[in-house]
Design an enzyme around this catalytic site. Sequence first.
Site, PDB file in Angstrom:
ATOM      1  N   GLU A   1       0.810  -1.224   0.000  1.00 68.15           N
ATOM      2  CA  GLU A   1       0.000   0.000   0.000  1.00 68.15           C
ATOM      3  C   GLU A   1       0.841   1.270   0.000  1.00 68.15           C
ATOM      4  O   GLU A   1       0.557   2.233   0.722  1.00 68.15           O
ATOM      5  CB  GLU A   1      -0.989  -0.042   1.171  1.00 68.15           C
ATOM      6  CG  GLU A   1      -1.983  -1.193   1.011  1.00 68.15           C
ATOM      7  CD  GLU A   1      -3.019  -1.305   2.124  1.00 68.15           C
ATOM      8  OE1 GLU A   1      -2.867  -0.633   3.160  1.00 68.15           O
ATOM      9  OE2 GLU A   1      -3.982  -2.081   1.950  1.00 68.15           O
TER      10      GLU A   1
ATOM     11  N   GLU B   1      -5.235  -8.512  -1.937  1.00 67.47           N
ATOM     12  CA  GLU B   1      -5.853  -8.437  -0.605  1.00 67.47           C
ATOM     13  C   GLU B   1      -7.242  -7.853  -0.747  1.00 67.47           C
ATOM     14  O   GLU B   1      -7.428  -6.833  -1.412  1.00 67.47           O
ATOM     15  CB  GLU B   1      -4.992  -7.569   0.326  1.00 67.47           C
ATOM     16  CG  GLU B   1      -5.522  -7.447   1.745  1.00 67.47           C
ATOM     17  CD  GLU B   1      -4.640  -6.530   2.602  1.00 67.47           C
ATOM     18  OE1 GLU B   1      -3.404  -6.611   2.473  1.00 67.47           O
ATOM     19  OE2 GLU B   1      -5.193  -5.737   3.383  1.00 67.47           O
TER      20      GLU B   1
END
Length: 465
Positions: free
Chosen positions: A123, A241
């Site tokens: 991220e 994810e």
Amino acid sequence: MGTVVCAESSFNTLRIRVGGSLQDQVVYGVKGLEHPCLPFEKTVGSLFGFSKGCLSMDRWDEINSFFNRTGAIVTFGINALYGRHHVKNHLWGGAWDSSNARDFIEYTISKGYKVDSWEFGNELSGRGIGARVEAEQYGRDLIHFRAILDELYEKSHTQHLLLAPGGFFDEQWYSKLLQVSGSGIVNAMTHHIYNLGPGTDPHLAKKILDPQYLNRIADIYKNVQSTIKNHGPWALAWVGEAGGVPNNGGRLVSNTFIDSFWYLDQLGMASTYNTKAYCRQTLIGGHYGLLDRDTFIPNPDYYSALLWHRLMGKKVLSVDFNGHPHLRAYTHCRKQKEGISLLLINLSNNTEYNVAIKNDINANLNTGVHNDKGHSFTDGLKWAVSWIGTTSTAVQTREEYHLTAENGNLQSKTMLLNGTPLQLTEGGGIPPLTPAHVPVASPLIVAPLSIVFVTLPNFEAEACV
């Protein structure tokens, strides 16, 4: 660090992604580490409120012992912030220091541990979550990382996939990354999906049953697909994810029957846009775990994932559906068998769908819809398939798996399969997922707020032959 599961052991294959929010603060307790190998500590003002932490090689050995016993396929997330400096706000600059990661990977190879893929960072793409790195620098670092992997694996016969960036999709950032890194560097572009909003939202359950809301995320899949096609056709698209609801999921939503409407719709939609892997957050932990975090008993999404894995093959068939928006439909070649598998998701709380399957050259699944006012109308679903079950020796039945909530409570943790609760056996094993065998010419009833898998062994699609 955490674990994300892409498939589970009852599924014959299990991919575990080791990584997550603290991934980019982990150092590895290998030779050359110039300070003691200490665990994470809560630290005010630090990234995500934690200090840097160390993964000891004793712990890594124990983890791999577990992986070896279960036959897990491992994706490991590498710290992509190591050696960088904080510039301002969330931005981190400077080149990645590969020394610690290199020693760790070298140790892993020397021990014979099988890591299928290495994912660079978590991220850090686009605006980032807590931290971000510019795409151009990230691309240069990926080239460097690929060179390290190729060198270390030169004498190994195992594959070494490189994944990136493991973040939320930003079209400009992803495009730049592919352009800078160039052909053959990244094997798969990974992105994360949390499209349901916070778990505290009182309208969370309503969102899951809203077809228009579910459709919104399709633009992400479509744009990921087109970005890869235009800038990196050598790479695959992975959802690295996904949990629907971020930060541990939604209480009495993510771990109950209602979440399977979202989850299975996601699996169907992702496949439609050529997504090759979909990793669920998480195996155990929070409310969105496939297993209960206290008892380890499977939550409803576990069984949904298991049925998807067993029935839906890799090849996706096109569905031309202009019917009622609350009926969602996905079709694949049947898993390792002849025929096709169909997934029907009924989001309506008062409409029953009556699907009549005809043996036309172009199969029309005419859907008689009955609502609470007694009216009916006909919709059509069309597949480019043909019916071949015309001989007396052919299978004249189909298999149906009807999933409903116990006592009609959508927030129940118990899922019913053809009216029977799915509960562990006395020995703690997964119960048999036994279908109903139904004459193939009979109507298919999709009850309100239910999910149905159907296998049609004698449908032949050209793509499935």
